[in-house]
Design a protein around this motif. Structure first.
Motif, PDB file in Angstrom:
ATOM      1  N   MET A  88     -24.694 -13.619  10.988  1.00 16.63           N
ATOM      2  CA  MET A  88     -24.830 -13.468   9.539  1.00 16.63           C
ATOM      3  C   MET A  88     -24.261 -12.137   9.054  1.00 16.63           C
ATOM      4  SD  MET A  88     -28.432 -15.318   8.479  1.00 16.63           S
ATOM      5  CE  MET A  88     -29.496 -14.566   9.713  1.00 16.63           C
ATOM      6  N   VAL A  89     -24.493 -11.084   9.820  1.00 13.54           N
ATOM      7  CA  VAL A  89     -23.950  -9.767   9.444  1.00 13.54           C
ATOM      8  C   VAL A  89     -22.429  -9.799   9.474  1.00 13.54           C
ATOM      9  CG1 VAL A  89     -23.754  -7.355  10.160  1.00 13.54           C
ATOM     10  CG2 VAL A  89     -25.989  -8.483  10.174  1.00 13.54           C
ATOM     11  N   LEU A  90     -21.856 -10.353  10.528  1.00 16.90           N
ATOM     12  CA  LEU A  90     -20.398 -10.403  10.647  1.00 16.90           C
ATOM     13  C   LEU A  90     -19.774 -11.275   9.566  1.00 16.90           C
ATOM     14  CD1 LEU A  90     -20.066 -10.738  14.538  1.00 16.90           C
ATOM     15  CD2 LEU A  90     -19.510  -8.728  13.150  1.00 16.90           C
ATOM     16  N   ALA A  91     -20.402 -12.414   9.281  1.00 19.07           N
ATOM     17  CA  ALA A  91     -19.872 -13.291   8.231  1.00 19.07           C
ATOM     18  C   ALA A  91     -19.952 -12.612   6.872  1.00 19.07           C
ATOM     19  CB  ALA A  91     -20.646 -14.610   8.220  1.00 19.07           C
ATOM     20  N   GLN A  92     -21.053 -11.902   6.626  1.00 17.51           N
ATOM     21  CA  GLN A  92     -21.200 -11.205   5.345  1.00 17.51           C
ATOM     22  C   GLN A  92     -20.122 -10.141   5.184  1.00 17.51           C
ATOM     23  OE1 GLN A  92     -22.524  -7.827   4.649  1.00 17.51           O
ATOM     24  NE2 GLN A  92     -22.363  -8.236   2.428  1.00 17.51           N
ATOM     25  N   ARG A  93     -19.813  -9.428   6.268  1.00 17.93           N
ATOM     26  CA  ARG A  93     -18.781  -8.398   6.220  1.00 17.93           C
ATOM     27  C   ARG A  93     -17.383  -9.017   6.122  1.00 17.93           C
ATOM     28  NH1 ARG A  93     -20.865  -3.470   4.951  1.00 17.93           N
ATOM     29  NH2 ARG A  93     -22.755  -3.051   6.180  1.00 17.93           N
ATOM     30  N   ALA A  94     -17.145 -10.052   6.910  1.00 19.95           N
ATOM     31  CA  ALA A  94     -15.802 -10.641   6.957  1.00 19.95           C
ATOM     32  C   ALA A  94     -15.402 -11.254   5.623  1.00 19.95           C
ATOM     33  CB  ALA A  94     -15.733 -11.684   8.060  1.00 19.95           C
ATOM     34  N   PHE A  95     -16.348 -11.900   4.942  1.00 20.76           N
ATOM     35  CA  PHE A  95     -16.006 -12.621   3.711  1.00 20.76           C
ATOM     36  C   PHE A  95     -16.509 -11.916   2.451  1.00 20.76           C
ATOM     37  CE2 PHE A  95     -16.156 -15.735   7.167  1.00 20.76           C
ATOM     38  CZ  PHE A  95     -14.909 -16.320   7.039  1.00 20.76           C
ATOM     39  N   ARG A  96     -16.989 -10.670   2.627  1.00 20.61           N
ATOM     40  CA  ARG A  96     -17.454  -9.862   1.495  1.00 20.61           C
ATOM     41  C   ARG A  96     -18.469 -10.618   0.641  1.00 20.61           C
ATOM     42  NH1 ARG A  96     -15.117  -5.110   0.239  1.00 20.61           N
ATOM     43  NH2 ARG A  96     -13.118  -4.565   1.189  1.00 20.61           N
ATOM     44  N   GLY A 138     -19.073 -17.922  19.883  1.00 17.91           N
ATOM     45  CA  GLY A 138     -17.717 -18.242  19.444  1.00 17.91           C
ATOM     46  C   GLY A 138     -17.513 -17.957  17.964  1.00 17.91           C
ATOM     47  N   MET A 139     -18.498 -18.310  17.118  1.00 18.50           N
ATOM     48  CA  MET A 139     -18.387 -18.036  15.687  1.00 18.50           C
ATOM     49  C   MET A 139     -18.462 -16.536  15.407  1.00 18.50           C
ATOM     50  SD  MET A 139     -17.699 -20.818  14.235  1.00 18.50           S
ATOM     51  CE  MET A 139     -17.562 -19.900  12.701  1.00 18.50           C
ATOM     52  N   CYS A 140     -19.243 -15.808  16.195  1.00 16.76           N
ATOM     53  CA  CYS A 140     -19.279 -14.348  16.042  1.00 16.76           C
ATOM     54  C   CYS A 140     -17.897 -13.753  16.337  1.00 16.76           C
ATOM     55  CB  CYS A 140     -20.317 -13.743  16.985  1.00 16.76           C
ATOM     56  SG  CYS A 140     -22.034 -13.981  16.448  1.00 16.76           S
ATOM     57  N   ALA A 141     -17.238 -14.252  17.382  1.00 22.12           N
ATOM     58  CA  ALA A 141     -15.893 -13.770  17.715  1.00 22.12           C
ATOM     59  C   ALA A 141     -14.918 -14.098  16.593  1.00 22.12           C
ATOM     60  CB  ALA A 141     -15.426 -14.389  19.034  1.00 22.12           C
ATOM     61  N   ALA A 142     -15.015 -15.296  16.030  1.00 18.13           N
ATOM     62  CA  ALA A 142     -14.115 -15.698  14.944  1.00 18.13           C
ATOM     63  C   ALA A 142     -14.326 -14.821  13.713  1.00 18.13           C
ATOM     64  CB  ALA A 142     -14.337 -17.169  14.601  1.00 18.13           C
ATOM     65  N   VAL A 256     -17.485 -25.774  10.348  1.00 17.72           N
ATOM     66  CA  VAL A 256     -16.071 -25.469  10.081  1.00 17.72           C
ATOM     67  C   VAL A 256     -15.794 -25.547   8.577  1.00 17.72           C
ATOM     68  CG1 VAL A 256     -13.703 -26.258  10.421  1.00 17.72           C
ATOM     69  CG2 VAL A 256     -15.286 -26.195  12.352  1.00 17.72           C
ATOM     70  N   ALA A 257     -16.316 -26.584   7.925  1.00 15.74           N
ATOM     71  CA  ALA A 257     -16.097 -26.733   6.477  1.00 15.74           C
ATOM     72  C   ALA A 257     -16.739 -25.580   5.709  1.00 15.74           C
ATOM     73  CB  ALA A 257     -16.673 -28.071   6.005  1.00 15.74           C
ATOM     74  N   PHE A 258     -17.914 -25.144   6.157  1.00 11.63           N
ATOM     75  CA  PHE A 258     -18.610 -24.048   5.472  1.00 11.63           C
ATOM     76  C   PHE A 258     -17.785 -22.768   5.513  1.00 11.63           C
ATOM     77  CE2 PHE A 258     -21.464 -20.366   5.522  1.00 11.63           C
ATOM     78  CZ  PHE A 258     -22.224 -20.590   4.388  1.00 11.63           C
ATOM     79  N   PHE A 259     -17.272 -22.414   6.690  1.00 11.85           N
ATOM     80  CA  PHE A 259     -16.503 -21.184   6.802  1.00 11.85           C
ATOM     81  C   PHE A 259     -15.144 -21.309   6.115  1.00 11.85           C
ATOM     82  CE2 PHE A 259     -19.669 -20.162   9.994  1.00 11.85           C
ATOM     83  CZ  PHE A 259     -19.858 -18.813   9.763  1.00 11.85           C
TER      84      PHE A 259
END
Length: 611
Positions: A88-96, A138-142, A256-259
């Motif tokens: 969640m932290v990485l996704a929040q940072r990656a997609f602002r 895997g999603m964390c790496a992506a 996949v659709a969500f990201f």
């Protein structure tokens, strides 16, 4: 107040993770134990190299390492929730994503949870190692790759270069998730500020070429063991038996659709306060309610599956009374696996003749869309404890080749090798298990038994099994039908051992064949002249004596209760026939008074589902 409201979202996420952890620990304790039993991670360089022979090997290496911690469920669940928090932290940072909307990042977490808890009997057939952690890591790496990509300036074609380098580096390490990261980068190019149309087109073409070409290059040069059809899907589970079970892929499709939606909707948004608290709050509550309902609906719930796991755990600990406690309070018709584990426990405790039919019996089909074989569920254990180590070893070996080596397989192969006095083989498996985190203690307990085969005859665990191994060893095929093969083995394979004869007479009850029963019954009676004849054997003899009159039972000392129960059963059968009741109605009518007798088993339990 509006400034503080936005910080509720991270708090809700933290509370949700705690709630997930509590649910896993409360409802899936035995499931988590089985997950780590069907896992194997060795702390050797060879094991690491073996994982890296396919794309995504690092994920399986890490996944199996973290899965070991489910040996202590609190540790395993703790690691899992920490990985979800990191995602969640990485996704929040990656997609602002603004802090006030971080609650939406629970969506992929819940979906990842469902990929773990909706497996059911697929747990025995999955070939992807480290299933519980692979997708999350895997999603964390992506997301990490996307974050790096987003942070680069829009000049010197740095982003296009990163797309190629990221794909080339991540694909061998995390497989499909590296390609997903490339796709997300290509989408975000069209949403990021400062990018020229030419750069966006070039970046998209580069990303598409990287996704298609780089896996092919690795396949030709490195990963030739992988099927060409699967090179783009490595590190994803395969839900395929007789046919593709596509419904199990749905959570992955949605993730996949969500990201992709996050990438499509990407904008450089400043952090702001909650402008409309009421609508914001209602939206958050509605989204959480949908997630809760989704988890409740799609979390795999099956009473018999959970009961089987609990009984298997007792069997691994040789807690035979624990198995009977589980069998004593069945709320619905059991599967044959449950019945066989119950009978094994009674046999080990010397109570089979008086109590075998005092527990609820049945033959309910497994609640699974995949065809379930008992060989994969409890067949190995059943064969081992009933003195057929070669069949146990055979299925461990075949399943190890088919589904991957697991700690459970190595432990049973060790036991079988010890029983067969194959010391070198047993030592090999013990040495392998010494390289695991939590099974090394078990291996150290087995090590003193090496080169001491004679002492097994007095060992509380191995002595009963050795008695059952006293027959002419020959190779047969069980046709993957464990119960039938085992029962006929005891009935028709001769042995001089008294304990073997005891099991043979109970197996003769299972056949419901009168001519088969009498020879085993008389031999048992001769060997136990001073013992009271077990109740169920009396019931069978009294019933068969009246059905065919081939054997004179008039001088046999039957208990009065056996005679009275038989008379009452037959009188009730006449009344039911006069009322023209069908067999299902008779089962319900007879069970309260006669459900714990062999009479009920003989007449009203039919068409056992053998698997």
């Amino acid at each position: 107040m509006k400034k503080k409201l936005k910080f509720l979202s991270p708090l809700v996420c933290a509370i949700a993770l705690v709630a997930i952890a509590v649910c896993l620990l409360s409802y899936e304790d035995n499931y988590l134990w089985k997950v780590q039993e069907l896992n194997l991670h060795l702390d050797t360089p060879l094991f690491f190299r073996q994982q890296m022979v396919v794309a995504g090997g690092l994920l399986t290496w890490l996944g199996t390492w973290f899965t070991e911690f489910f040996y202590h469920p609190v540790l395993g669940v703790g690691w899992l929730c920490l990985w979800w928090a990191l995602l969640m932290v990485l996704a929040q940072r990656a997609f602002r994503i603004p802090i006030k909307w971080t609650t939406w990042l629970l969506v992929p977490v819940v979906l990842l949870l469902l990929t773990c808890v909706d497996l059911g009997y697929w747990l025995y057939y999955l070939k992807l190692r480290g299933q519980f952690f692979v997708a999350t890591i895997g999603m964390c790496a992506a997301c990490s790759a996307v974050w790096l990509f987003r942070s680069l300036p829009a000049k010197y074609y740095l982003r296009e270069l990163v797309i190629v380098v990221s794909t080339a580096v991540l694909y061998p390490l995390v497989g499909f998730y590296g390609l997903l990261a490339t796709l997300l980068m290509a989408i975000m190019l069209w949403r990021m500020e400062g990018e020229k149309t030419t750069s966006r087109i070039v970046g998209s073409v580069v990303a598409a070429a990287a996704i298609i070409v780089i896996p092919l290059i690795y396949y030709r040069l490195v990963y030739y063991q992988t099927s060409e059809a699967n090179i783009y899907w490595t590190a994803l589970p395969l839900f395929r038996m007789l046919e593709e079970n596509t419904e199990y892929y749905i959570p992955y499709y949605i993730i996949v659709a969500f990201f992709c939606a996050l990438a499509i909707s990407y904008r450089r948004l400043p952090e702001g306060d909650v402008k409309h608290p009421l609508w914001w709050g209602l939206g958050q509550i509605a989204m959480l309610a949908v997630l809760v309902m989704g988890v409740k609906t799609f979390w795999y719930h099956d009473y018999n599956f959970n009961k089987e796991l609990s009984m298997q755990r007792c069997m691994e600990q040789e807690d035979w009374n624990g198995i009977l406690q589980e069998a004593a309070d069945l709320e619905e018709e059991p599967t044959r696996a449950i019945v066989m584990m119950k009978n094994l426990a009674l046999f080990r405790l010397g109570r089979q003749g008086n109590e075998q039919y005092r527990f609820r019996t049945g033959a309910k089909e497994s609640n699974s869309k995949v065809p379930v074989n008992m060989t994969q569920v409890v067949g190995r254990s059943i064969y081992y404890y009933y003195g057929l180590p070669n069949y146990c070893y055979r299925w461990c070996l075949e399943d190890g080749v088919e589904y991957g080596w697991r700690a459970e397989y190595l432990k049973y192969m060790t036991r079988c090798a010890l029983l067969n006095d194959e010391q070198a083989v047993a030592r090999k498996y013990i040495n392998m298990l010494r390289h695991t985190r939590y099974h090394r203690e078990w291996a150290e307990q087995m090590a003193p038994l090496l080169d001491k085969h004679q002492e097994l005859a007095s060992h509380s665990t191995y002595a009963p099994i050795l008695h059952l191994m006293n027959f002419e060893d020959k190779l047969n095929s069980d046709q993957a039908i464990v119960e039938q093969f085992l029962m006929y083995h005891f009935v028709y394979d001769p042995s001089p051992d008294t304990l073997y004869h005891e099991q043979a007479v109970y197996s003769a009850l299972w056949t419901k064949d009168i001519d088969t029963f009498w020879p085993h019954f008389f031999r048992y009676a001769q060997e136990h002249l001073k013992d009271h004849m077990p109740t169920h054997l009396q019931e069978a003899a009294y019933l068969y004596g009246h059905l065919e009159n081939k054997v004179d039972i008039s001088h046999m000392p039957f208990d009065d209760s056996v005679k009275q129960t038989y008379d009452a059963f037959m009188q009730m059968a006449q009344r039911c026939n006069q009322m023209k009741m069908n067999e299902e109605q008779m089962r319900e009518a007879f069970y309260p008074q006669f459900g714990k007798t062999f009479y009920y088993e003989y007449f009203l339990i039919r068409n056992q589902k053998l698997y």
